[in-house]
Design a protein around this motif. Structure first.
Motif, PDB file in Angstrom:
ATOM      1  N   ILE A  16       0.838  -1.201   0.000  1.00 54.17           N
ATOM      2  CA  ILE A  16       0.000   0.000   0.000  1.00 54.17           C
ATOM      3  C   ILE A  16       0.875   1.254   0.000  1.00 54.17           C
ATOM      4  N   THR A  17       1.945   1.237   0.780  1.00 56.28           N
ATOM      5  CA  THR A  17       2.858   2.378   0.830  1.00 56.28           C
ATOM      6  C   THR A  17       3.502   2.622  -0.533  1.00 56.28           C
ATOM      7  N   VAL A  18       3.950   1.567  -1.182  1.00 59.12           N
ATOM      8  CA  VAL A  18       4.566   1.713  -2.509  1.00 59.12           C
ATOM      9  C   VAL A  18       3.546   2.242  -3.514  1.00 59.12           C
ATOM     10  N   ALA A  19       2.322   1.717  -3.477  1.00 59.11           N
ATOM     11  CA  ALA A  19       1.279   2.192  -4.398  1.00 59.11           C
ATOM     12  C   ALA A  19       0.989   3.673  -4.171  1.00 59.11           C
ATOM     13  N   LEU A  20       0.906   4.081  -2.914  1.00 59.63           N
ATOM     14  CA  LEU A  20       0.669   5.496  -2.620  1.00 59.63           C
ATOM     15  C   LEU A  20       1.861   6.356  -3.030  1.00 59.63           C
ATOM     16  N   PHE A  21       3.070   5.836  -2.863  1.00 60.51           N
ATOM     17  CA  PHE A  21       4.257   6.572  -3.295  1.00 60.51           C
ATOM     18  C   PHE A  21       4.213   6.815  -4.806  1.00 60.51           C
ATOM     19  N   LEU A  22       3.891   5.768  -5.566  1.00 64.21           N
ATOM     20  CA  LEU A  22       3.809   5.908  -7.024  1.00 64.21           C
ATOM     21  C   LEU A  22       2.691   6.869  -7.426  1.00 64.21           C
ATOM     22  N   ALA A  23       1.559   6.796  -6.731  1.00 66.02           N
ATOM     23  CA  ALA A  23       0.456   7.717  -7.017  1.00 66.02           C
ATOM     24  C   ALA A  23       0.859   9.154  -6.690  1.00 66.02           C
ATOM     25  N   GLN A  24       1.598   9.338  -5.619  1.00 62.63           N
ATOM     26  CA  GLN A  24       2.044  10.680  -5.241  1.00 62.63           C
ATOM     27  C   GLN A  24       3.038  11.227  -6.253  1.00 62.63           C
ATOM     28  N   VAL A  25       3.939  10.374  -6.756  1.00 62.94           N
ATOM     29  CA  VAL A  25       4.889  10.799  -7.789  1.00 62.94           C
ATOM     30  C   VAL A  25       4.136  11.196  -9.053  1.00 62.94           C
ATOM     31  N   TYR A  26       3.131  10.413  -9.432  1.00 59.97           N
ATOM     32  CA  TYR A  26       2.329  10.747 -10.615  1.00 59.97           C
ATOM     33  C   TYR A  26       1.588  12.074 -10.408  1.00 59.97           C
ATOM     34  N   ALA A  27       0.991  12.241  -9.231  1.00 63.81           N
ATOM     35  CA  ALA A  27       0.270  13.488  -8.941  1.00 63.81           C
ATOM     36  C   ALA A  27       1.221  14.674  -8.912  1.00 63.81           C
ATOM     37  N   ARG A  28       2.437  14.451  -8.464  1.00 64.30           N
ATOM     38  CA  ARG A  28       3.442  15.517  -8.429  1.00 64.30           C
ATOM     39  C   ARG A  28       3.711  16.051  -9.838  1.00 64.30           C
ATOM     40  N   GLU A  29       3.644  15.169 -10.825  1.00 64.75           N
ATOM     41  CA  GLU A  29       3.911  15.568 -12.209  1.00 64.75           C
ATOM     42  C   GLU A  29       2.685  16.157 -12.902  1.00 64.75           C
ATOM     43  N   THR A  30       1.483  15.813 -12.437  1.00 64.68           N
ATOM     44  CA  THR A  30       0.273  16.219 -13.162  1.00 64.68           C
ATOM     45  C   THR A  30      -0.572  17.262 -12.444  1.00 64.68           C
ATOM     46  N   PRO A  33       1.186  22.218  -7.137  1.00 64.00           N
ATOM     47  CA  PRO A  33       1.462  22.131  -5.702  1.00 64.00           C
ATOM     48  C   PRO A  33       0.282  22.672  -4.885  1.00 64.00           C
ATOM     49  N   GLY A  34      -0.037  21.974  -3.815  1.00 66.32           N
ATOM     50  CA  GLY A  34      -1.120  22.406  -2.940  1.00 66.32           C
ATOM     51  C   GLY A  34      -2.493  21.956  -3.373  1.00 66.32           C
ATOM     52  N   SER A  35      -2.575  21.196  -4.467  1.00 65.85           N
ATOM     53  CA  SER A  35      -3.891  20.724  -4.906  1.00 65.85           C
ATOM     54  C   SER A  35      -4.427  19.714  -3.900  1.00 65.85           C
ATOM     55  N   THR A  36      -5.727  19.586  -3.866  1.00 61.33           N
ATOM     56  CA  THR A  36      -6.364  18.681  -2.904  1.00 61.33           C
ATOM     57  C   THR A  36      -5.878  17.252  -3.091  1.00 61.33           C
ATOM     58  N   LEU A  37      -5.784  16.807  -4.335  1.00 57.66           N
ATOM     59  CA  LEU A  37      -5.325  15.435  -4.597  1.00 57.66           C
ATOM     60  C   LEU A  37      -3.916  15.208  -4.066  1.00 57.66           C
ATOM     61  N   ARG A  38      -3.016  16.140  -4.316  1.00 57.00           N
ATOM     62  CA  ARG A  38      -1.644  15.986  -3.827  1.00 57.00           C
ATOM     63  C   ARG A  38      -1.583  15.988  -2.309  1.00 57.00           C
ATOM     64  N   ALA A  44      -1.903  10.462   3.045  1.00 61.37           N
ATOM     65  CA  ALA A  44      -2.101   9.013   3.053  1.00 61.37           C
ATOM     66  C   ALA A  44      -0.761   8.281   2.981  1.00 61.37           C
ATOM     67  N   LEU A  45       0.178   8.808   2.198  1.00 62.51           N
ATOM     68  CA  LEU A  45       1.501   8.192   2.090  1.00 62.51           C
ATOM     69  C   LEU A  45       2.230   8.232   3.431  1.00 62.51           C
ATOM     70  N   ILE A  46       2.184   9.357   4.100  1.00 61.71           N
ATOM     71  CA  ILE A  46       2.844   9.477   5.404  1.00 61.71           C
ATOM     72  C   ILE A  46       2.223   8.508   6.409  1.00 61.71           C
ATOM     73  N   ALA A  47       0.896   8.435   6.426  1.00 66.89           N
ATOM     74  CA  ALA A  47       0.211   7.517   7.349  1.00 66.89           C
ATOM     75  C   ALA A  47       0.548   6.061   7.027  1.00 66.89           C
ATOM     76  N   ALA A  48       0.540   5.713   5.746  1.00 67.20           N
ATOM     77  CA  ALA A  48       0.848   4.331   5.358  1.00 67.20           C
ATOM     78  C   ALA A  48       2.288   3.973   5.712  1.00 67.20           C
ATOM     79  N   PHE A  49       3.208   4.910   5.535  1.00 64.00           N
ATOM     80  CA  PHE A  49       4.604   4.642   5.882  1.00 64.00           C
ATOM     81  C   PHE A  49       4.756   4.439   7.383  1.00 64.00           C
ATOM     82  N   CYS A  50       4.040   5.227   8.176  1.00 60.20           N
ATOM     83  CA  CYS A  50       4.066   5.048   9.639  1.00 60.20           C
ATOM     84  C   CYS A  50       3.528   3.675  10.032  1.00 60.20           C
ATOM     85  N   VAL A  51       2.447   3.244   9.393  1.00 60.49           N
ATOM     86  CA  VAL A  51       1.880   1.919   9.685  1.00 60.49           C
ATOM     87  C   VAL A  51       2.869   0.823   9.296  1.00 60.49           C
ATOM     88  N   THR A  52       3.548   0.987   8.170  1.00 57.19           N
ATOM     89  CA  THR A  52       4.531  -0.012   7.737  1.00 57.19           C
ATOM     90  C   THR A  52       5.677  -0.112   8.752  1.00 57.19           C
TER      91      THR A  52
END
Length: 126
Positions: A16-30, A33-38, A44-52
């Motif tokens: 889940i953390t890797v999937a969120l990381f990839l989604a965040q990288v994609y959102a970073r490009e598209t 900055p500061g958009s709701t999706l990003r 979510a990435l920070i929370a998933a990494f903490c859980v991992t």
């Protein structure tokens, strides 16, 4: 946890953390900055990494002596390697050599150092 058992919670949280990381990288490009999706993906990435990390620590407490030794050696190598990598990347980026490197990708370098040192430690103690 025995030597052959698969830590399903750790694998699931890491996936889940890797999937969120990839989604965040994609959102970073598209997305700008500061958009709701990003912002949502970053949170979510920070929370998933903490859980991992929490899951890894919990599972590490139940390891047998052999697996605990492998983990300690892996961490003892990965931590200084990560420090040197962060130091080198920071200074090289400051000198204009690594202009395409994004500091948000530094955790990937640290995780890669851990997995490489884990593989080396595992082979060493086999």
């Amino acid at each position: 946890m025995t030597q052959r058992s698969v830590p399903v919670p750790l694998i699931a949280s890491a996936a889940i953390t890797v999937a969120l990381f990839l989604a965040q990288v994609y959102a970073r490009e598209t997305q700008p900055p500061g958009s709701t999706l990003r912002l949502v993906l970053t949170g979510a990435l920070i929370a998933a990494f903490c859980v991992t990390i929490w899951t890894h620590v919990r599972l590490s407490a139940s390891l047998d002596e052999f697996n605990r030794q492998v983990q300690y050696v892996a961490l003892a190598v990965a931590f200084p390697v990560s420090l040197v990598a962060a130091f080198a990347i920071g200074y090289l980026a400051g000198e204009g050599v690594m202009t395409r490197f994004d500091p948000r990708d530094l955790p990937l370098v640290m995780i890669l150092a851990y997995f490489i040192s884990f593989a080396v430690a595992w082979r060493r103690y086999q």
